[in-house]
Design a protein around this motif. Structure first.
Motif, PDB file in Angstrom:
ATOM      1  N   SER A   1       0.831  -1.204   0.000  1.00 15.54           N
ATOM      2  CA  SER A   1       0.000   0.000   0.000  1.00 15.54           C
ATOM      3  C   SER A   1       0.867   1.256   0.000  1.00 15.54           C
ATOM      4  O   SER A   1       1.998   1.243   0.484  1.00 15.54           O
ATOM      5  CB  SER A   1      -0.901   0.029   1.248  1.00 15.54           C
ATOM      6  N   LEU A   2       0.306   2.294  -0.572  1.00 11.39           N
ATOM      7  CA  LEU A   2       0.937   3.610  -0.567  1.00 11.39           C
ATOM      8  C   LEU A   2      -0.142   4.671  -0.492  1.00 11.39           C
ATOM      9  O   LEU A   2      -1.295   4.423  -0.867  1.00 11.39           O
ATOM     10  CB  LEU A   2       1.758   3.840  -1.844  1.00 11.39           C
ATOM     11  N   ARG A   3       0.276   5.851  -0.050  1.00  8.29           N
ATOM     12  CA  ARG A   3      -0.647   6.981   0.017  1.00  8.29           C
ATOM     13  C   ARG A   3      -0.040   8.167  -0.713  1.00  8.29           C
ATOM     14  O   ARG A   3       1.122   8.512  -0.483  1.00  8.29           O
ATOM     15  CB  ARG A   3      -0.911   7.358   1.464  1.00  8.29           C
ATOM     16  N   LEU A   4      -0.832   8.762  -1.595  1.00  6.71           N
ATOM     17  CA  LEU A   4      -0.441   9.991  -2.269  1.00  6.71           C
ATOM     18  C   LEU A   4      -1.318  11.124  -1.755  1.00  6.71           C
ATOM     19  O   LEU A   4      -2.521  10.947  -1.545  1.00  6.71           O
ATOM     20  CB  LEU A   4      -0.617   9.864  -3.779  1.00  6.71           C
ATOM     21  N   SER A   5      -0.698  12.279  -1.564  1.00  5.23           N
ATOM     22  CA  SER A   5      -1.445  13.457  -1.141  1.00  5.23           C
ATOM     23  C   SER A   5      -1.193  14.601  -2.101  1.00  5.23           C
ATOM     24  O   SER A   5      -0.098  14.732  -2.649  1.00  5.23           O
ATOM     25  CB  SER A   5      -1.035  13.885   0.272  1.00  5.23           C
ATOM     26  N   CYS A   6      -2.212  15.418  -2.285  1.00 10.34           N
ATOM     27  CA  CYS A   6      -2.099  16.586  -3.155  1.00 10.34           C
ATOM     28  C   CYS A   6      -2.714  17.767  -2.424  1.00 10.34           C
ATOM     29  O   CYS A   6      -3.907  17.740  -2.092  1.00 10.34           O
ATOM     30  CB  CYS A   6      -2.823  16.347  -4.475  1.00 10.34           C
ATOM     31  N   ALA A   7      -1.892  18.768  -2.162  1.00 15.82           N
ATOM     32  CA  ALA A   7      -2.360  19.969  -1.490  1.00 15.82           C
ATOM     33  C   ALA A   7      -2.530  21.079  -2.514  1.00 15.82           C
ATOM     34  O   ALA A   7      -1.592  21.401  -3.250  1.00 15.82           O
ATOM     35  CB  ALA A   7      -1.365  20.387  -0.414  1.00 15.82           C
ATOM     36  N   ALA A   8      -3.727  21.640  -2.544  1.00 18.22           N
ATOM     37  CA  ALA A   8      -4.023  22.727  -3.477  1.00 18.22           C
ATOM     38  C   ALA A   8      -3.929  24.063  -2.762  1.00 18.22           C
ATOM     39  O   ALA A   8      -4.289  24.192  -1.593  1.00 18.22           O
ATOM     40  CB  ALA A   8      -5.416  22.539  -4.072  1.00 18.22           C
ATOM     41  N   SER A   9      -3.448  25.064  -3.486  1.00 19.28           N
ATOM     42  CA  SER A   9      -3.392  26.410  -2.946  1.00 19.28           C
ATOM     43  C   SER A   9      -3.739  27.390  -4.048  1.00 19.28           C
ATOM     44  O   SER A   9      -3.846  27.026  -5.222  1.00 19.28           O
ATOM     45  CB  SER A   9      -2.001  26.703  -2.367  1.00 19.28           C
ATOM     46  N   GLY A  10      -3.919  28.617  -3.679  1.00 20.48           N
ATOM     47  CA  GLY A  10      -4.326  29.623  -4.656  1.00 20.48           C
ATOM     48  C   GLY A  10      -5.842  29.718  -4.709  1.00 20.48           C
ATOM     49  O   GLY A  10      -6.510  29.695  -3.681  1.00 20.48           O
ATOM     50  N   SER A  11      -6.383  29.785  -5.907  1.00 18.24           N
ATOM     51  CA  SER A  11      -7.824  29.940  -6.099  1.00 18.24           C
ATOM     52  C   SER A  11      -8.539  28.599  -5.976  1.00 18.24           C
ATOM     53  O   SER A  11      -9.187  28.120  -6.916  1.00 18.24           O
ATOM     54  CB  SER A  11      -8.103  30.577  -7.455  1.00 18.24           C
ATOM     55  N   THR A  12      -8.456  28.009  -4.802  1.00 17.41           N
ATOM     56  CA  THR A  12      -9.021  26.667  -4.616  1.00 17.41           C
ATOM     57  C   THR A  12     -10.542  26.674  -4.706  1.00 17.41           C
ATOM     58  O   THR A  12     -11.145  25.650  -5.042  1.00 17.41           O
ATOM     59  CB  THR A  12      -8.583  26.079  -3.267  1.00 17.41           C
ATOM     60  N   GLY A  13     -11.160  27.800  -4.456  1.00 17.64           N
ATOM     61  CA  GLY A  13     -12.612  27.878  -4.547  1.00 17.64           C
ATOM     62  C   GLY A  13     -13.129  27.732  -5.963  1.00 17.64           C
ATOM     63  O   GLY A  13     -14.324  27.465  -6.174  1.00 17.64           O
ATOM     64  N   SER A  14     -12.255  27.868  -6.929  1.00 18.27           N
ATOM     65  CA  SER A  14     -12.661  27.760  -8.329  1.00 18.27           C
ATOM     66  C   SER A  14     -12.520  26.339  -8.877  1.00 18.27           C
ATOM     67  O   SER A  14     -12.901  26.075 -10.011  1.00 18.27           O
ATOM     68  CB  SER A  14     -11.812  28.701  -9.186  1.00 18.27           C
ATOM     69  N   ILE A  15     -11.992  25.430  -8.068  1.00 16.61           N
ATOM     70  CA  ILE A  15     -11.768  24.055  -8.522  1.00 16.61           C
ATOM     71  C   ILE A  15     -13.094  23.310  -8.615  1.00 16.61           C
ATOM     72  O   ILE A  15     -13.848  23.248  -7.654  1.00 16.61           O
ATOM     73  CB  ILE A  15     -10.799  23.320  -7.591  1.00 16.61           C
ATOM     74  N   ASN A  16     -13.367  22.727  -9.760  1.00 17.52           N
ATOM     75  CA  ASN A  16     -14.574  21.926  -9.966  1.00 17.52           C
ATOM     76  C   ASN A  16     -14.307  20.428  -9.816  1.00 17.52           C
ATOM     77  O   ASN A  16     -15.196  19.668  -9.451  1.00 17.52           O
ATOM     78  CB  ASN A  16     -15.156  22.187 -11.351  1.00 17.52           C
ATOM     79  N   VAL A  17     -13.089  20.028 -10.143  1.00 14.78           N
ATOM     80  CA  VAL A  17     -12.732  18.621 -10.038  1.00 14.78           C
ATOM     81  C   VAL A  17     -11.237  18.530  -9.744  1.00 14.78           C
ATOM     82  O   VAL A  17     -10.443  19.343 -10.254  1.00 14.78           O
ATOM     83  CB  VAL A  17     -13.091  17.841 -11.313  1.00 14.78           C
ATOM     84  N   ILE A  18     -10.871  17.555  -8.924  1.00 16.75           N
ATOM     85  CA  ILE A  18      -9.459  17.372  -8.575  1.00 16.75           C
ATOM     86  C   ILE A  18      -9.220  15.891  -8.390  1.00 16.75           C
ATOM     87  O   ILE A  18     -10.119  15.151  -7.970  1.00 16.75           O
ATOM     88  CB  ILE A  18      -9.087  18.178  -7.306  1.00 16.75           C
ATOM     89  N   GLY A  19      -8.022  15.467  -8.718  1.00 14.80           N
ATOM     90  CA  GLY A  19      -7.738  14.051  -8.537  1.00 14.80           C
ATOM     91  C   GLY A  19      -6.378  13.668  -9.047  1.00 14.80           C
ATOM     92  O   GLY A  19      -5.490  14.507  -9.185  1.00 14.80           O
ATOM     93  N   TRP A  20      -6.238  12.374  -9.331  1.00 24.23           N
ATOM     94  CA  TRP A  20      -4.961  11.816  -9.712  1.00 24.23           C
ATOM     95  C   TRP A  20      -5.035  11.162 -11.084  1.00 24.23           C
ATOM     96  O   TRP A  20      -6.035  10.525 -11.424  1.00 24.23           O
ATOM     97  CB  TRP A  20      -4.503  10.786  -8.675  1.00 24.23           C
ATOM     98  N   TYR A  21      -3.939  11.327 -11.796  1.00 28.12           N
ATOM     99  CA  TYR A  21      -3.756  10.730 -13.104  1.00 28.12           C
ATOM    100  C   TYR A  21      -2.391  10.062 -13.093  1.00 28.12           C
ATOM    101  O   TYR A  21      -1.558  10.345 -12.245  1.00 28.12           O
ATOM    102  CB  TYR A  21      -3.812  11.815 -14.192  1.00 28.12           C
ATOM    103  N   ARG A  22      -2.166   9.164 -14.027  1.00 32.10           N
ATOM    104  CA  ARG A  22      -0.857   8.510 -14.066  1.00 32.10           C
ATOM    105  C   ARG A  22      -0.420   8.292 -15.503  1.00 32.10           C
ATOM    106  O   ARG A  22      -1.243   8.204 -16.410  1.00 32.10           O
ATOM    107  CB  ARG A  22      -0.883   7.192 -13.308  1.00 32.10           C
ATOM    108  N   GLN A  23       0.896   8.166 -15.644  1.00 31.75           N
ATOM    109  CA  GLN A  23       1.466   7.939 -16.962  1.00 31.75           C
ATOM    110  C   GLN A  23       2.612   6.954 -16.836  1.00 31.75           C
ATOM    111  O   GLN A  23       3.611   7.226 -16.169  1.00 31.75           O
ATOM    112  CB  GLN A  23       1.963   9.253 -17.565  1.00 31.75           C
ATOM    113  N   ALA A  24       2.425   5.816 -17.458  1.00 31.69           N
ATOM    114  CA  ALA A  24       3.469   4.794 -17.495  1.00 31.69           C
ATOM    115  C   ALA A  24       4.365   5.053 -18.706  1.00 31.69           C
ATOM    116  O   ALA A  24       3.947   5.713 -19.664  1.00 31.69           O
ATOM    117  CB  ALA A  24       2.832   3.410 -17.585  1.00 31.69           C
TER     118      ALA A  24
END
Length: 114
Positions: A16-39
């Protein structure tokens, strides 16, 4: 919007692993947030996202193994990854979309190998 990713690393299959993403700035304007990956040699793909109304969306390949949660007080999204498989190896990117633009954070490497 700025996105700061943390977590990742090397883990054995089944781990198991845990990834975290902290948003800053105009966070009130965010409609969707999440994780993507590229192999290597592959296109970037969606892993999991959460929208403003708390609706989550998971890739079929991670559903049931990964859990995305959002801490609104800390403007953070966390991706709990369990039962990791070698095919989960990739660079993981945090991404956030507003009505005007999509933002990317720096990638973090996740390697699943024995």
């Amino acid at each position: 919007v700025q996105l700061q990713a943390s977590g990742g690393g090397l883990v054995q299959p089944g781990g198991s692993l845990r990834l975290s993403c902290a948003a800053s700035g105009s966070t009130g304007s965010i409609n969707v947030i999440g994780w993507y990956r590229q192999a290597p040699g592959e296109l970037r793909e969606l892993v999991a996202t959460i929208s403003r109304d708390e609706t989550t969306n998971y890739s079929g390949s991670v559903k049931g193994r990964f859990t995305l949660t959002k801490d609104n007080a800390k403007n953070t999204v966390n991706l709990e990854m369990s039962n990791l498989k070698p095919e989960d190896t990739a660079v993981y990117f945090c991404g956030a979309g507003t009505s005007r633009q999509f933002y990317w954070g720096r990638g973090t490497q996740v390697t699943v190998s024995s």
